[in-house]
Design a protein around this motif. Sequence first.
Motif, PDB file in Angstrom:
ATOM      1  N   UNK A   1       0.844  -1.199   0.000  1.00  0.00           N
ATOM      2  CA  UNK A   1       0.000   0.000   0.000  1.00  0.00           C
ATOM      3  C   UNK A   1       0.883   1.254   0.000  1.00  0.00           C
ATOM      4  N   UNK A   2       0.658   2.153  -0.939  1.00  0.00           N
ATOM      5  CA  UNK A   2       1.488   3.351  -1.057  1.00  0.00           C
ATOM      6  C   UNK A   2       0.830   4.595  -0.448  1.00  0.00           C
ATOM      7  N   UNK A   3      -0.127   4.391   0.463  1.00  0.00           N
ATOM      8  CA  UNK A   3      -0.856   5.519   1.047  1.00  0.00           C
ATOM      9  C   UNK A   3       0.078   6.576   1.622  1.00  0.00           C
ATOM     10  N   UNK A   4       1.129   6.145   2.305  1.00  0.00           N
ATOM     11  CA  UNK A   4       2.005   7.087   3.006  1.00  0.00           C
ATOM     12  C   UNK A   4       3.345   7.296   2.293  1.00  0.00           C
ATOM     13  N   UNK A   5       3.446   6.856   1.064  1.00  0.00           N
ATOM     14  CA  UNK A   5       4.732   6.852   0.373  1.00  0.00           C
ATOM     15  C   UNK A   5       5.121   8.238  -0.137  1.00  0.00           C
ATOM     16  N   UNK A   6       6.391   8.586   0.100  1.00  0.00           N
ATOM     17  CA  UNK A   6       6.986   9.808  -0.447  1.00  0.00           C
ATOM     18  C   UNK A   6       7.741   9.399  -1.708  1.00  0.00           C
ATOM     19  N   UNK A   7       7.198   9.775  -2.862  1.00  0.00           N
ATOM     20  CA  UNK A   7       7.759   9.280  -4.116  1.00  0.00           C
ATOM     21  C   UNK A   7       9.022  10.029  -4.554  1.00  0.00           C
ATOM     22  N   UNK A   8       9.404  11.065  -3.809  1.00  0.00           N
ATOM     23  CA  UNK A   8      10.633  11.773  -4.138  1.00  0.00           C
ATOM     24  C   UNK A   8      11.885  11.072  -3.644  1.00  0.00           C
ATOM     25  N   UNK A   9      11.698  10.040  -2.816  1.00  0.00           N
ATOM     26  CA  UNK A   9      12.842   9.309  -2.256  1.00  0.00           C
ATOM     27  C   UNK A   9      12.964   7.955  -2.946  1.00  0.00           C
ATOM     28  N   UNK A  10      14.156   7.635  -3.404  1.00  0.00           N
ATOM     29  CA  UNK A  10      14.437   6.316  -3.979  1.00  0.00           C
ATOM     30  C   UNK A  10      14.751   5.363  -2.827  1.00  0.00           C
ATOM     31  N   UNK A  11      14.010   4.283  -2.705  1.00  0.00           N
ATOM     32  CA  UNK A  11      14.178   3.401  -1.546  1.00  0.00           C
ATOM     33  C   UNK A  11      15.611   2.885  -1.427  1.00  0.00           C
ATOM     34  N   UNK A  12      16.168   3.020  -0.245  1.00  0.00           N
ATOM     35  CA  UNK A  12      17.468   2.461   0.101  1.00  0.00           C
ATOM     36  C   UNK A  12      17.313   1.653   1.386  1.00  0.00           C
ATOM     37  N   UNK A  13      18.179   0.690   1.548  1.00  0.00           N
ATOM     38  CA  UNK A  13      18.170  -0.151   2.735  1.00  0.00           C
ATOM     39  C   UNK A  13      19.174   0.350   3.772  1.00  0.00           C
ATOM     40  N   UNK A  14      18.899   0.030   5.023  1.00  0.00           N
ATOM     41  CA  UNK A  14      19.793   0.407   6.116  1.00  0.00           C
ATOM     42  C   UNK A  14      20.771  -0.739   6.357  1.00  0.00           C
ATOM     43  N   UNK A  15      22.045  -0.404   6.391  1.00  0.00           N
ATOM     44  CA  UNK A  15      23.122  -1.399   6.457  1.00  0.00           C
ATOM     45  C   UNK A  15      23.199  -2.060   7.828  1.00  0.00           C
ATOM     46  N   UNK A  16      24.069  -3.027   7.940  1.00  0.00           N
ATOM     47  CA  UNK A  16      24.394  -3.582   9.250  1.00  0.00           C
ATOM     48  C   UNK A  16      25.098  -2.521  10.077  1.00  0.00           C
ATOM     49  N   UNK A  17      24.886  -2.567  11.385  1.00  0.00           N
ATOM     50  CA  UNK A  17      25.496  -1.573  12.264  1.00  0.00           C
ATOM     51  C   UNK A  17      26.931  -1.921  12.607  1.00  0.00           C
ATOM     52  N   UNK A  18      27.708  -0.891  12.845  1.00  0.00           N
ATOM     53  CA  UNK A  18      29.109  -1.054  13.236  1.00  0.00           C
ATOM     54  C   UNK A  18      29.321  -0.363  14.571  1.00  0.00           C
ATOM     55  N   UNK A  19      29.879  -1.094  15.537  1.00  0.00           N
ATOM     56  CA  UNK A  19      30.215  -0.498  16.832  1.00  0.00           C
ATOM     57  C   UNK A  19      31.455   0.376  16.686  1.00  0.00           C
ATOM     58  N   UNK A  20      31.365   1.606  17.171  1.00  0.00           N
ATOM     59  CA  UNK A  20      32.509   2.517  17.110  1.00  0.00           C
ATOM     60  C   UNK A  20      32.589   3.298  18.419  1.00  0.00           C
ATOM     61  N   UNK A  21      33.772   3.824  18.708  1.00  0.00           N
ATOM     62  CA  UNK A  21      33.913   4.748  19.822  1.00  0.00           C
ATOM     63  C   UNK A  21      33.283   6.077  19.432  1.00  0.00           C
ATOM     64  N   UNK A  22      33.048   6.932  20.414  1.00  0.00           N
ATOM     65  CA  UNK A  22      32.487   8.250  20.106  1.00  0.00           C
ATOM     66  C   UNK A  22      33.439   9.059  19.215  1.00  0.00           C
ATOM     67  N   UNK A  23      34.741   8.880  19.435  1.00  0.00           N
ATOM     68  CA  UNK A  23      35.709   9.586  18.597  1.00  0.00           C
ATOM     69  C   UNK A  23      35.611   9.113  17.147  1.00  0.00           C
ATOM     70  N   UNK A  24      35.489   7.807  16.949  1.00  0.00           N
ATOM     71  CA  UNK A  24      35.361   7.273  15.591  1.00  0.00           C
ATOM     72  C   UNK A  24      34.067   7.737  14.940  1.00  0.00           C
ATOM     73  N   UNK A  25      32.980   7.776  15.719  1.00  0.00           N
ATOM     74  CA  UNK A  25      31.692   8.209  15.165  1.00  0.00           C
ATOM     75  C   UNK A  25      31.774   9.653  14.683  1.00  0.00           C
ATOM     76  N   UNK A  26      32.495  10.477  15.415  1.00  0.00           N
ATOM     77  CA  UNK A  26      32.608  11.883  15.053  1.00  0.00           C
ATOM     78  C   UNK A  26      33.382  12.062  13.745  1.00  0.00           C
TER      79      UNK A  26
END
Length: 209
Positions: free
Chosen positions: A103-128
């Motif tokens: 159902x596309x009732x709530x779909x924003x057609x201006x965005x091309x669907x992308x997937x969210x990757x696997x997460x990577x653990x990082x320190x706060x310094x690395x995240x910055x």
Amino acid sequence: MENKNNILIERKESIIFQLDKNQNVGNGWIGGNAPAYFDDKSELFSEIGSDYHFYLCFVSPLDKNNMVSIFIPKEYENRVSKNIYPNCSLYVFEHPVSKESLDSTYTEFGIVKHYISEGIFVSEEQAFETPFFIKFGGNPFHIQEEEYYYTQLEKDGYSFLCQIDEDGYPSGLFHSGTSLPFGFGAVYLYAIVTEDSIKNPIVGYWQYS
């Protein structure tokens, strides 16, 4: 979950996620249709109706059975006029993991669907130092260092949960002529965080450049 204490209590680490157009690892998506969970949940939208678009959903890294979905006002003015707790106009729903609806009732057609990757653990310094799309846990990286954004949230017992950063959009995510939903900004989710649970996730505020 191991590392939860480091991420949300001591906040020494965070988990960062990127976007990928082709690889679906089951962590959620941006663009496309809303999760099928919402197909028979019209009562959730009785207040907001069809004036909202589905923005994204992601699986909670702390509970793989649950995901978080965010819906945003279609009109930018309705986003920017209510961009801070307790009157933030972005809606967050926590719900069981769900596949994408037909159902596309709530779909924003201006965005091309992308997937969210696997997460990577990082320190706060690395995240910055690392561009990211979602940063889960740790401390918020603000665009505007103004305490009024989070003072009332903290008074009411909320703590930073994650942020979604438009700096992490890959090229090709938007159709030409489509504006960035948050003015090249970032969205900050908060929740009631204890050592045992995370309750009531909400969008605390969003900031723009």
